[in-house]
Design an enzyme around this catalytic site. Structure first.
Site, PDB file in Angstrom:
ATOM      1  N   ASP A 123       0.823  -1.208   0.000  1.00  0.00           N
ATOM      2  CA  ASP A 123       0.000   0.000   0.000  1.00  0.00           C
ATOM      3  C   ASP A 123       0.861   1.264   0.000  1.00  0.00           C
ATOM      4  O   ASP A 123       1.754   1.431   0.838  1.00  0.00           O
ATOM      5  CB  ASP A 123      -0.940  -0.001   1.208  1.00  0.00           C
ATOM      6  CG  ASP A 123      -2.094  -0.975   1.004  1.00  0.00           C
ATOM      7  OD1 ASP A 123      -2.471  -1.221  -0.157  1.00  0.00           O
ATOM      8  OD2 ASP A 123      -2.606  -1.495   2.018  1.00  0.00           O
ATOM      9  N   HIS A 280       0.145  -7.645  -1.834  1.00  0.00           N
ATOM     10  CA  HIS A 280      -1.187  -8.247  -1.872  1.00  0.00           C
ATOM     11  C   HIS A 280      -1.924  -7.790  -3.124  1.00  0.00           C
ATOM     12  O   HIS A 280      -1.522  -6.824  -3.783  1.00  0.00           O
ATOM     13  CB  HIS A 280      -1.982  -7.871  -0.615  1.00  0.00           C
ATOM     14  CG  HIS A 280      -2.196  -6.394  -0.464  1.00  0.00           C
ATOM     15  ND1 HIS A 280      -1.204  -5.551  -0.021  1.00  0.00           N
ATOM     16  CD2 HIS A 280      -3.267  -5.604  -0.726  1.00  0.00           C
ATOM     17  CE1 HIS A 280      -1.666  -4.305  -0.009  1.00  0.00           C
ATOM     18  NE2 HIS A 280      -2.904  -4.298  -0.434  1.00  0.00           N
TER      19      HIS A 280
END
Ligand SMILES: [Fe+2]
Length: 312
Positions: A123, A280
């Site tokens: 992120d 992810h």
């Protein structure tokens, strides 16, 4: 009722880890090298021992699923703030009443559009001090699909040859938020879900930032590859074309099936991961169904490398 996916999840053997023995948490391993589930705590009521055990589990295992939570936005923020200062992110429009929460949403009538975060990434890796912990709570799930995949960047580093590790250790790579959604959309989508509003031209995201290619994961002291195909643009000091062969090799290596973990969401799941040690993606395979998750972000750290070995 336990559905097939739930039954598979519940059949996973609950091996007791060192953290579990220390803290008396019931921890079950989800993957070979990383990832655990915990099903006997309420994060709204953590005593000091449980909280320290949970933090140790996150540090050791890098991805933690806590079952059977149902948090209000305020409760999710309160819990997240126990892991580190809440981060208000640039670039994404948050909930009106909760600027620290992003709604990750794709509506049932949105077909062939990209789910937010649908290719491998850490992120906001382009920030000067990228977020450490992302906390994601399932609010509304499709009947099947919409899983989240993780790949372990520490094992990815450790399974490279010694020669490659030496080659990579001093390198830096460039990251940028400007390239989000402009490449690497793997599922044939031709637009983006309208539930996540992304500001273009945000000066906090639209620049290139250099970070070490190999960073230290503080809780374990392990080395982790810190590149991803969503935000990494090139190796510092090289052109995009010159960088591509090496980066493509690293992306394929670090997302090999043996290094990945699949989170099959259940109602009540609260998922925490450490962006210093994993990448992810959200699997976009649930057209025709609504999927809503609430994400908070806690803690931030300027990546530091074996070459510098200091935090500055
Ligand atoms: Fe993400």
């Amino acid at each position: 009722m336990v559905d097939a996916i739930g039954a598979i999840g519940e059949s996973i053997a609950h091996e007791r880890s060192p953290t579990a023995r220390m803290s008396a948490l019931a921890i079950g391993k989800l993957g070979t090298s990383f990832g655990v589930e915990i099903d006997d705590i309420d994060v709204r009521r953590l005593n000091p021992d449980t909280e320290s055990g949970l933090k140790a589990a996150i540090g050791e295992h890098r991805v933690v699923v806590i079952r059977n939570q149902s948090l209000t936005p305020t409760e999710q923020k309160t819990f997240s703030a126990r892991l580190g200062p809440l981060v208000t992110l640039p670039y994404i429009k948050p909930l009106d009443a909760h600027p620290e929460i992003i709604a990750v949403l794709k509506e049932a009538d949105e077909f062939k559009v990209s789910t937010f975060g649908s290719w491998w990434h850490a992120d906001f890796s382009y920030l000067e001090a990228p977020p450490i912990y992302s906390i994601l709570q399932a609010i509304e799930l499709p009947p099947r699909g919409g899983d989240t995949l993780f790949a372990d960047l520490c094992t990815a580093h450790d399974t490279l040859s010694a020669g490659m590790q030496r080659l990579l250790a001093p390198l830096q790579v460039m990251h940028s938020g400007a390239v989000y959604g402009t490449r690497a959309v793997a599922d044939g989508a031709y637009g983006r879900a309208r539930g996540v509003v992304i500001a273009r031209g945000d000066p906090a995201a639209d620049f290139e930032r250099a970070h070490p290619l190999v960073r230290i994961h503080g809780p374990t002291g392990q080395r982790a590859l810190f590149v991803n195909p969503t935000y990494t643009t090139r190796i510092a000091g090289m052109t995009v074309d010159e960088s591509r062969p090496m980066l493509e090799f690293l992306y394929a290596h670090m997302t090999a099936p043996a290094l990945t973990l699949r989170q099959r969401w259940r109602h009540g799941d609260l998922l925490i991961w450490d962006n210093r040690a994993v990448v992810h993606l959200a699997v976009n395979d649930y057209d025709g169904h609504r999927r809503l998750l609430h994400r908070t972000t806690a803690g931030s750290e300027r990546p530091y490398s074996p070459a510098t070995s200091t935090i500055d």
